[in-house]
Design a protein around this motif. Structure first.
Motif, PDB file in Angstrom:
ATOM      1  N   TYR A   6      38.622  40.436  34.336  1.00 21.00           N
ATOM      2  CA  TYR A   6      39.587  39.340  34.302  1.00 21.00           C
ATOM      3  C   TYR A   6      40.889  39.718  35.004  1.00 21.00           C
ATOM      4  CZ  TYR A   6      36.326  37.625  30.839  1.00 21.00           C
ATOM      5  OH  TYR A   6      35.189  37.205  30.223  1.00 21.00           O
ATOM      6  N   CYS A   7      41.524  38.733  35.594  1.00 18.20           N
ATOM      7  CA  CYS A   7      42.799  38.937  36.275  1.00 18.20           C
ATOM      8  C   CYS A   7      43.880  39.131  35.217  1.00 18.20           C
ATOM      9  CB  CYS A   7      43.111  37.707  37.135  1.00 18.20           C
ATOM     10  SG  CYS A   7      44.786  37.700  37.798  1.00 18.20           S
ATOM     11  N   SER A   8      44.650  40.172  35.361  1.00 16.29           N
ATOM     12  CA  SER A   8      45.634  40.470  34.319  1.00 16.29           C
ATOM     13  C   SER A   8      46.902  39.636  34.469  1.00 16.29           C
ATOM     14  CB  SER A   8      45.962  41.964  34.282  1.00 16.29           C
ATOM     15  OG  SER A   8      46.435  42.383  35.530  1.00 16.29           O
ATOM     16  N   PHE A   9      46.991  38.851  35.530  1.00 17.93           N
ATOM     17  CA  PHE A   9      48.126  37.926  35.662  1.00 17.93           C
ATOM     18  C   PHE A   9      47.800  36.550  35.074  1.00 17.93           C
ATOM     19  CE2 PHE A   9      50.662  34.724  37.988  1.00 17.93           C
ATOM     20  CZ  PHE A   9      51.936  35.161  37.643  1.00 17.93           C
ATOM     21  N   CYS A  10      46.630  35.984  35.444  1.00 15.55           N
ATOM     22  CA  CYS A  10      46.323  34.610  35.006  1.00 15.55           C
ATOM     23  C   CYS A  10      45.250  34.570  33.931  1.00 15.55           C
ATOM     24  CB  CYS A  10      45.929  33.744  36.201  1.00 15.55           C
ATOM     25  SG  CYS A  10      44.333  34.161  36.913  1.00 15.55           S
ATOM     26  N   GLY A  11      44.541  35.660  33.711  1.00 15.26           N
ATOM     27  CA  GLY A  11      43.549  35.703  32.639  1.00 15.26           C
ATOM     28  C   GLY A  11      42.205  35.091  32.994  1.00 15.26           C
ATOM     29  N   ASP A  18      40.715  32.364  43.762  1.00 18.49           N
ATOM     30  CA  ASP A  18      41.550  33.244  44.573  1.00 18.49           C
ATOM     31  C   ASP A  18      42.697  33.794  43.730  1.00 18.49           C
ATOM     32  OD1 ASP A  18      42.930  34.527  46.537  1.00 18.49           O
ATOM     33  OD2 ASP A  18      43.690  32.699  47.504  1.00 18.49           O
ATOM     34  N   HIS A  19      42.854  35.096  43.718  1.00 18.51           N
ATOM     35  CA  HIS A  19      43.927  35.697  42.923  1.00 18.51           C
ATOM     36  C   HIS A  19      44.966  36.396  43.789  1.00 18.51           C
ATOM     37  CE1 HIS A  19      41.870  34.878  39.100  1.00 18.51           C
ATOM     38  NE2 HIS A  19      40.776  35.074  39.797  1.00 18.51           N
ATOM     39  N   ALA A  20      45.059  35.983  45.045  1.00 16.27           N
ATOM     40  CA  ALA A  20      46.015  36.622  45.957  1.00 16.27           C
ATOM     41  C   ALA A  20      47.443  36.488  45.417  1.00 16.27           C
ATOM     42  CB  ALA A  20      45.912  35.997  47.349  1.00 16.27           C
ATOM     43  N   PHE A  21      47.773  35.282  44.949  1.00 16.47           N
ATOM     44  CA  PHE A  21      49.110  35.063  44.393  1.00 16.47           C
ATOM     45  C   PHE A  21      49.329  35.956  43.164  1.00 16.47           C
ATOM     46  CE2 PHE A  21      51.791  32.848  41.252  1.00 16.47           C
ATOM     47  CZ  PHE A  21      52.983  32.792  41.968  1.00 16.47           C
ATOM     48  N   CYS A  22      48.315  36.026  42.319  1.00 17.33           N
ATOM     49  CA  CYS A  22      48.412  36.866  41.106  1.00 17.33           C
ATOM     50  C   CYS A  22      48.663  38.315  41.489  1.00 17.33           C
ATOM     51  CB  CYS A  22      47.125  36.777  40.293  1.00 17.33           C
ATOM     52  SG  CYS A  22      46.659  35.089  39.840  1.00 17.33           S
ATOM     53  N   ARG A  23      47.920  38.790  42.459  1.00 15.06           N
ATOM     54  CA  ARG A  23      48.069  40.196  42.886  1.00 15.06           C
ATOM     55  C   ARG A  23      49.461  40.456  43.446  1.00 15.06           C
ATOM     56  NH1 ARG A  23      42.501  40.165  43.792  1.00 15.06           N
ATOM     57  NH2 ARG A  23      42.706  39.134  45.793  1.00 15.06           N
TER      58      ARG A  23
HETATM   59 ZN    ZN Z   1      44.708  35.611  38.665  1.00 11.78          ZN
END
Ligand code: ZN
Ligand code: SF4
Ligand code: ZN
Lengths: 65, 338
Positions: A6-11, A18-23
């Motif tokens: 799971y993405c640790s920014f958005c969950g 796409d999780h580029a923004f999160c990264r």
């Molecule tokens: Zn994310």
């Protein structure tokens, strides 16, 4: 070895979308908020030179700084 | 014959009025500055820098902050990831006393003279105040002589007196935005309630730290209004934040303040507040990146928060200390602030 599902920014699932923004946010100004293994919201403490993040199931991680 | 009023250049006016006489710009003048075209920004920043050097001196005040109580706040400030009223991922957390002592030591080790203890609350209760009291004692017992500031929300007179007795020398309480815009940003308390706390702090002899956040949907006219309302308060320090659109908050999709606009704001606020400590606070990393931070320091800013913020991370402290050295800006020493 921790498997990050799971993405640790958005969950949301890393594989989903796409999780580029999160990264980008994580690399600049955000500590992790969601556990990478189970997506639970973590209890995060930011201090002047670091952070700790605790998942109720998977324990605590922290900055290396 | 004198020129028609619309032909008088606001920066020429500012040079005579602010730089020479130390009189801050009026609301109409601040608005004119905020409307300057991009190609005049270098000129604005150069003047703001001169004003800062003339009326504040060359030193930069360095501060560290820490969140003693994070999240779960009952208020609804729409920018805030710590409000319990929004689906923000920030969970409640309390920092223990050893953690607070460590944070103060980390801050002192950077050469900072200010350490601000912050709690996400409407106002402090007995438990929080006793934690602050024990924390300050423990920081002193650790041999740390850093000056301690607090930001614990709205206060009663009794609480103000307690903080003075604990040796808290400065209190942060932001008005956040122009009075006319505040009801759009916060509905659970009023701008006037915040103002009342600020008056009590001032009357009790504590230093007043009061600023706000740029980029919350306010118009340029409201930005000018805010600068002048701050000037009216005569705060010792104004922390200038740029909105970090945080997930789950009503402002999560607001655009990040663009660099040129942020620099114009820095310059304009300095010209409205010639003698105030003007601090770079949260959001500068997102808004400016590394280059803009330097331009801000050369454009009227004379204080920074180093290291991390409350729920967001900053640049490593050393990066900012290196920047100050590169700019040949001396860090204010503890003895000068006492
Ligand atoms: Zn994310
Ligand atoms: S009072 Fe402070 S902590 Fe609470 S929601 Fe408003 S800004 Fe956030
Ligand atoms: Zn987990």
């Amino acid at each position: 070895m921790i498997t990050t599902v799971y993405c640790s920014f958005c969950g949301k699932e890393e594989a989903d979308g796409d999780h580029a923004f999160c990264r980008q946010r994580l690399s600049m100004i955000d500590p992790p908020r969601y556990c990478g293994e189970c997506a639970r919201r973590m209890v995060v403490q930011v201090t002047p030179d670091g952070w700790t993040a605790r998942c109720s199931r998977h324990g605590e991680t922290g900055s290396a700084r | 014959m004198t020129a028609a009023p619309e032909q008088i250049d606001v920066l020429d006016e500012a040079r005579e009025q602010v730089l020479e006489r130390g009189v801050g710009l009026t609301e109409a003048q601040v608005l004119k500055v905020l409307e300057l075209p991009d190609d005049r920004i270098p000129e604005l920043l150069a003047l703001a820098h001169e004003v800062r050097e003339r009326w504040c001196g060359p030193e930069v005040e360095v501060e560290g902050i820490v969140s003693l109580k994070t999240g779960g706040c009952p208020e609804d400030c729409h920018f805030c990831s710590q409000s319990g009223q929004f689906p923000s991922p920030v969970r409640s957390a309390w920092l223990d006393i050893p953690g607070l002592v460590r944070a103060a030591r980390q801050t002192r080790d950077t050469g900072a003279t200010e350490f601000c203890i912050v709690a996400a609350v409407r106002g402090p209760d007995k438990r929080l105040l006793s934690q602050v009291r024990d924390g300050i004692k423990a920081i002193r017992a650790d041999g740390n002589d850093i000056q301690i500031a607090c930001s614990l929300g709205m206060l009663t007179q009794e609480q103000v007196d307690e903080l003075v007795a604990m040796g808290v020398h400065r209190y942060n309480h932001n008005l956040e935005t122009a009075r006319s815009h505040f009801p759009n940003v916060v509905t659970t308390h009023s701008w006037e309630e915040r103002w009342d706390t600020l008056r009590m702090i001032r009357d009790a002899g504590m230093e007043v730290c009061c600023g706000g956040i740029i980029g919350m949907g306010e118009t340029l006219a409201q930005r000018a209004e805010f600068a002048v309302q701050l000037a009216e308060l005569e705060p010792d320090e104004v922390p200038l934040n740029f909105l970090i659109p945080n997930p789950g908050t009503p402002y999560e999709n607001y655009p990040v303040v663009e660099g040129a606009e942020a620099l114009r704001t820095v310059g304009a606020f300095r010209l409205a507040l010639p003698r105030t400590i003007l601090r770079f606070a949260g959001g500068r990393e997102l808004t400016f990146g590394d280059l803009g931070a330097k331009q801000g320091m050369l454009g009227g800013i004379n204080a920074i928060i180093v290291g991390n913020y409350l729920t967001n991370l900053g640049r490593p402290a050393q990066q900012d200390l290196d920047m100050l050295e590169e700019l040949s800006m001396p860090i204010k020493a503890l003895s000068q602030t006492l």
